[in-house]
Design a protein around this motif. Structure first.
Motif, PDB file in Angstrom:
ATOM      1  N   LEU A   5      -6.197  10.652  -4.092  1.00  0.00           N
ATOM      2  CA  LEU A   5      -5.318   9.442  -4.172  1.00  0.00           C
ATOM      3  C   LEU A   5      -5.939   8.364  -3.232  1.00  0.00           C
ATOM      4  CD1 LEU A   5      -1.928  11.436  -3.342  1.00  0.00           C
ATOM      5  CD2 LEU A   5      -2.529  10.073  -5.188  1.00  0.00           C
ATOM      6  N   ALA A   6      -6.745   8.723  -2.011  1.00  0.00           N
ATOM      7  CA  ALA A   6      -7.524   7.941  -1.234  1.00  0.00           C
ATOM      8  C   ALA A   6      -8.349   7.032  -1.943  1.00  0.00           C
ATOM      9  CB  ALA A   6      -8.264   8.599  -0.024  1.00  0.00           C
ATOM     10  N   GLY A   7      -9.274   7.413  -3.058  1.00  0.00           N
ATOM     11  CA  GLY A   7      -9.754   6.748  -3.775  1.00  0.00           C
ATOM     12  C   GLY A   7      -9.340   5.579  -4.725  1.00  0.00           C
ATOM     13  N   SER A   8      -7.769   6.001  -5.113  1.00  0.00           N
ATOM     14  CA  SER A   8      -7.355   5.006  -5.683  1.00  0.00           C
ATOM     15  C   SER A   8      -6.766   3.813  -4.913  1.00  0.00           C
ATOM     16  CB  SER A   8      -5.957   5.630  -6.668  1.00  0.00           C
ATOM     17  OG  SER A   8      -6.406   6.558  -7.541  1.00  0.00           O
ATOM     18  N   LEU A   9      -6.458   4.260  -3.384  1.00  0.00           N
ATOM     19  CA  LEU A   9      -5.733   3.376  -2.731  1.00  0.00           C
ATOM     20  C   LEU A   9      -6.805   2.285  -1.879  1.00  0.00           C
ATOM     21  CD1 LEU A   9      -3.120   5.519  -1.279  1.00  0.00           C
ATOM     22  CD2 LEU A   9      -2.497   3.450  -2.666  1.00  0.00           C
ATOM     23  N   GLY A  10      -8.012   2.801  -1.978  1.00  0.00           N
ATOM     24  CA  GLY A  10      -9.161   2.186  -1.155  1.00  0.00           C
ATOM     25  C   GLY A  10      -9.056   2.527   0.355  1.00  0.00           C
ATOM     26  N   VAL A  11      -8.554   3.846   0.605  1.00  0.00           N
ATOM     27  CA  VAL A  11      -8.605   4.287   1.923  1.00  0.00           C
ATOM     28  C   VAL A  11      -9.283   5.492   2.021  1.00  0.00           C
ATOM     29  CG1 VAL A  11      -6.436   3.163   2.148  1.00  0.00           C
ATOM     30  CG2 VAL A  11      -6.319   5.379   1.542  1.00  0.00           C
ATOM     31  N   THR A  12      -9.485   6.210   3.339  1.00  0.00           N
ATOM     32  CA  THR A  12      -9.928   7.228   3.647  1.00  0.00           C
ATOM     33  C   THR A  12      -9.108   8.518   3.120  1.00  0.00           C
ATOM     34  OG1 THR A  12      -9.481   7.627   5.743  1.00  0.00           O
ATOM     35  CG2 THR A  12     -11.518   6.439   5.386  1.00  0.00           C
ATOM     36  N   SER A  13      -9.547   9.645   3.258  1.00  0.00           N
ATOM     37  CA  SER A  13      -8.833  10.808   2.861  1.00  0.00           C
ATOM     38  C   SER A  13      -7.960  11.181   4.187  1.00  0.00           C
ATOM     39  CB  SER A  13      -9.685  12.142   2.505  1.00  0.00           C
ATOM     40  OG  SER A  13     -10.171  11.929   1.171  1.00  0.00           O
ATOM     41  N   THR A  73       0.802  -1.229  -0.023  1.00  0.00           N
ATOM     42  CA  THR A  73       0.032   0.065  -0.038  1.00  0.00           C
ATOM     43  C   THR A  73       1.059   1.335   0.219  1.00  0.00           C
ATOM     44  OG1 THR A  73      -1.812  -1.119   1.087  1.00  0.00           O
ATOM     45  CG2 THR A  73      -1.891   1.295   1.225  1.00  0.00           C
ATOM     46  N   LEU A  74       1.855   1.389   0.892  1.00  0.00           N
ATOM     47  CA  LEU A  74       2.634   2.545   0.879  1.00  0.00           C
ATOM     48  C   LEU A  74       3.688   2.821  -0.284  1.00  0.00           C
ATOM     49  CD1 LEU A  74       3.139   4.580   2.736  1.00  0.00           C
ATOM     50  CD2 LEU A  74       4.952   3.505   3.902  1.00  0.00           C
ATOM     51  N   ARG A  75       4.023   1.445  -0.869  1.00  0.00           N
ATOM     52  CA  ARG A  75       4.629   1.643  -2.232  1.00  0.00           C
ATOM     53  C   ARG A  75       4.040   2.200  -3.337  1.00  0.00           C
ATOM     54  NH1 ARG A  75       9.496  -1.267  -4.620  1.00  0.00           N
ATOM     55  NH2 ARG A  75       9.317  -0.411  -6.887  1.00  0.00           N
ATOM     56  N   ARG A  76       2.535   1.714  -3.421  1.00  0.00           N
ATOM     57  CA  ARG A  76       1.421   2.307  -4.203  1.00  0.00           C
ATOM     58  C   ARG A  76       1.368   4.043  -3.985  1.00  0.00           C
ATOM     59  NH1 ARG A  76      -3.790  -0.326  -4.033  1.00  0.00           N
ATOM     60  NH2 ARG A  76      -4.290   1.106  -5.619  1.00  0.00           N
ATOM     61  N   PHE A  77       1.416   4.185  -2.795  1.00  0.00           N
ATOM     62  CA  PHE A  77       1.129   5.707  -2.618  1.00  0.00           C
ATOM     63  C   PHE A  77       2.387   6.501  -2.974  1.00  0.00           C
ATOM     64  CE2 PHE A  77       1.802   9.325   0.552  1.00  0.00           C
ATOM     65  CZ  PHE A  77       0.657   9.820   0.245  1.00  0.00           C
ATOM     66  N   TRP A  78       3.709   5.957  -2.484  1.00  0.00           N
ATOM     67  CA  TRP A  78       4.790   6.595  -2.855  1.00  0.00           C
ATOM     68  C   TRP A  78       4.817   6.685  -4.518  1.00  0.00           C
ATOM     69  CZ3 TRP A  78      10.074   4.293  -0.433  1.00  0.00           C
ATOM     70  CH2 TRP A  78      11.208   5.297  -0.434  1.00  0.00           C
ATOM     71  N   THR A  79       4.555   5.742  -5.163  1.00  0.00           N
ATOM     72  CA  THR A  79       4.654   5.721  -6.743  1.00  0.00           C
ATOM     73  C   THR A  79       3.464   6.780  -7.299  1.00  0.00           C
ATOM     74  OG1 THR A  79       5.236   3.476  -6.772  1.00  0.00           O
ATOM     75  CG2 THR A  79       4.468   4.520  -8.573  1.00  0.00           C
ATOM     76  N   MET A  80       2.359   6.863  -6.608  1.00  0.00           N
ATOM     77  CA  MET A  80       1.403   7.838  -7.024  1.00  0.00           C
ATOM     78  C   MET A  80       2.097   9.472  -6.801  1.00  0.00           C
ATOM     79  SD  MET A  80      -2.156   6.433  -5.550  1.00  0.00           S
ATOM     80  CE  MET A  80      -2.854   4.549  -6.073  1.00  0.00           C
ATOM     81  N   LEU A  81       2.866   9.489  -5.794  1.00  0.00           N
ATOM     82  CA  LEU A  81       3.404  10.670  -5.487  1.00  0.00           C
ATOM     83  C   LEU A  81       4.214  11.147  -6.644  1.00  0.00           C
ATOM     84  CD1 LEU A  81       3.929  11.002  -1.831  1.00  0.00           C
ATOM     85  CD2 LEU A  81       2.250  12.150  -2.972  1.00  0.00           C
ATOM     86  N   ALA A  82       5.137  10.191  -6.981  1.00  0.00           N
ATOM     87  CA  ALA A  82       6.081  10.176  -8.164  1.00  0.00           C
ATOM     88  C   ALA A  82       5.399  10.554  -9.533  1.00  0.00           C
ATOM     89  CB  ALA A  82       7.064   8.818  -8.413  1.00  0.00           C
ATOM     90  N   HIS A  83       4.321   9.940  -9.856  1.00  0.00           N
ATOM     91  CA  HIS A  83       3.577  10.096 -11.011  1.00  0.00           C
ATOM     92  C   HIS A  83       3.020  11.687 -10.860  1.00  0.00           C
ATOM     93  CE1 HIS A  83       3.194   6.668 -13.428  1.00  0.00           C
ATOM     94  NE2 HIS A  83       3.130   5.701 -12.243  1.00  0.00           N
ATOM     95  N   HIS A  84       2.720  12.126  -9.678  1.00  0.00           N
ATOM     96  CA  HIS A  84       2.229  13.409  -9.578  1.00  0.00           C
ATOM     97  C   HIS A  84       3.234  14.468  -9.194  1.00  0.00           C
ATOM     98  CE1 HIS A  84      -1.548  10.717  -9.551  1.00  0.00           C
ATOM     99  NE2 HIS A  84      -2.071  11.935 -10.091  1.00  0.00           N
ATOM    100  N   TYR A 140       6.642  17.007  -3.647  1.00  0.00           N
ATOM    101  CA  TYR A 140       7.782  16.460  -4.356  1.00  0.00           C
ATOM    102  C   TYR A 140       8.366  15.221  -3.839  1.00  0.00           C
ATOM    103  CZ  TYR A 140       7.448  20.874  -6.829  1.00  0.00           C
ATOM    104  OH  TYR A 140       6.844  21.995  -7.305  1.00  0.00           O
ATOM    105  N   VAL A 141       8.492  13.927  -4.502  1.00  0.00           N
ATOM    106  CA  VAL A 141       9.594  12.993  -4.024  1.00  0.00           C
ATOM    107  C   VAL A 141      10.865  13.706  -4.004  1.00  0.00           C
ATOM    108  CG1 VAL A 141      10.391  10.652  -4.324  1.00  0.00           C
ATOM    109  CG2 VAL A 141       8.137  11.052  -4.686  1.00  0.00           C
ATOM    110  N   ARG A 142      11.602  13.597  -2.883  1.00  0.00           N
ATOM    111  CA  ARG A 142      12.704  14.820  -2.887  1.00  0.00           C
ATOM    112  C   ARG A 142      13.924  14.453  -3.683  1.00  0.00           C
ATOM    113  NH1 ARG A 142      13.104  16.905   3.450  1.00  0.00           N
ATOM    114  NH2 ARG A 142      14.978  17.696   2.366  1.00  0.00           N
ATOM    115  N   ASP A 143      14.065  13.053  -4.026  1.00  0.00           N
ATOM    116  CA  ASP A 143      15.302  12.710  -4.719  1.00  0.00           C
ATOM    117  C   ASP A 143      14.822  12.195  -5.925  1.00  0.00           C
ATOM    118  OD1 ASP A 143      18.257  11.835  -4.620  1.00  0.00           O
ATOM    119  OD2 ASP A 143      17.272  10.053  -5.352  1.00  0.00           O
TER     120      ASP A 143
END
Length: 385
Positions: free
Chosen positions: A211-219, A190-201, A256-259
């Motif tokens: 992002l919550a809707g894509s992950l199936g969690v609450t805001s 789950t956290l990898r998907r979130f991290w990857t979504m941030l990279a896409h955005h 921003y993913v910092r690196d």
């Protein structure tokens, strides 16, 4: 790789404060820098992940008293928060004995939580210094594309053939070992998907509900994931600049993913051609520029961005002292400013205006804007430190 900028900052801070906290993600070079400092003054290094070192401080008061007049370096300090009150007591005892500075160097891989713990116990006794990944002034402008593509973690940058695999291992280790060891119980997938979504955005406005809707969690859960990644110094949350200009301002942060190398690894982009052919190229370059500028910015610099609902926008605002710099970031070799930047500058009234692009020459644009290579603006900013 000699990190002179940050070495000088840490040494100066140790000369002025009893304790200094050096903060940065894992594998960024904190220990290497600390050991460099240890060669310059009598020191003791303790790794709080090593059982033998933990055993030495079972009775921390007695142990620290047994090694007076030395700099005590404590690595991964966030793993032993109960130590902070002990440090405060020893600092106060030493102050009464006439020793006021250079007592403790604390290395931490988590940011906000460590700051909260230390500020409660060590208020007025501690200085904070961020150690980001390698920046362009440290590696040289001729290696800018390599730094952008591989990122600034020393091993990822230096090991060209193995860089991509190293970054994948770094991501996996954080998700499967480091984050669970700090307490959060979040599924690694789950956290990898979130991290990857941030990279896409990369560089976009953070929208917790999407992002919550894509992950199936609450805001609120998605927002808590962002808090965690920011606290681990892996993601930057760039806040909007607020001022009473009578305009409808965007009030949500950009992320921003910092690196940049981690951005590319999360998205499966192995080399420069892969990056340039991907929609994230512009956002990745923007984040790369921001991180490099903030790596050399004067202490206390306040970064933000400016955007209105009508389209006026400044990618990065830097406030330090009496200065307010407006910075536009372009990936093009023939950059041009948008009307939105000029309108935003009319609202904000910055003291200086710059456009950063990946070229090698500086030249003037209209309305007192100067186009500069990244290294040139970094040097100008560093000169104000």
């Amino acid at each position: 790789m000699f990190r002179r900028i940050h070495l000088d900052r840490v040494l100066a801070a140790l000369n002025g404060r009893a304790a200094v906290a050096l903060l940065g993600p894992r594998q960024v070079g904190k220990t290497t820098l600390a050991l460099e400092i240890a060669e310059r003054m009598p020191s003791v290094y303790l790794d709080l992940e090593r059982p033998s070192d933990l055993a030495k401080i079972q009775n921390a008061d007695l142990y620290f008293e047994s090694i007076p007049d030395r700099l005590i370096i404590l690595d991964e300090i966030q793993r032993l928060p109960d130590l902070f009150p002990v440090l405060r007591s020893l600092i106060d005892i030493n102050r009464r004995r006439g020793r006021r500075t250079g007592q403790f160097l604390l290395l931490g891989s988590a940011g906000n939580e460590l700051l909260r713990q230390s500020s409660e116990s060590l208020a007025g006794r501690i200085a904070y210094i961020d150690l980001p990944p390698l920046n362009l002034l440290e590696v040289g402008s001729d290696r800018m594309d390599a730094l952008w593509t591989r990122g600034g973690f020393p091993e990822a940058f230096l090991e060209q053939a193995e860089s991509f695999d190293w970054r994948l291992d770094f991501i996996r280790t954080y998700l499967e070992r480091d984050i669970p060891s700090l307490g959060p119980r979040i599924a690694a997938t789950t956290l990898r998907r979130f991290w990857t979504m941030l990279a896409h955005h990369q560089g976009q406005i953070f929208n917790a509900s999407n992002l919550a809707g894509s992950l199936g969690v609450t805001s609120p859960t998605a927002a808590s994931y962002l808090d965690l990644m920011v606290d681990l110094l892996l993601v930057r949350r760039l806040q909007p600049w607020f001022t009473n200009v009578g305009k409808r301002l965007v009030k949500s942060p950009k992320t921003y993913v910092r690196d940049s190398g981690i951005v590319h690894a999360l998205l499966g982009l192995k080399d420069r051609d892969d990056v340039l052919g991907h929609p994230v190229a512009g956002g990745s370059w923007e984040g790369f520029v921001i991180e490099n500028l903030l790596a050399v910015a004067p202490n206390g610099t306040e970064p933000s961005f400016y955007r209105t609902s009508a389209g006026a926008e400044i990618d990065l605002l830097l406030r330090f002292g009496k200065e307010l710099w407006a910075i536009e970031v372009k990936r093009s070799s023939a950059p041009a400013l948008t009307k939105g930047f000029h309108h935003a500058c009319d609202d904000v009234k910055p003291t200086a205006r710059f456009l950063v692009y990946p070229g090698t020459e500086a030249f003037p644009l209209r309305d007192e804007v100067t186009a500069l290579p990244l290294a040139d603006l970094m040097n100008r900013l560093r000169a104000h430190g």
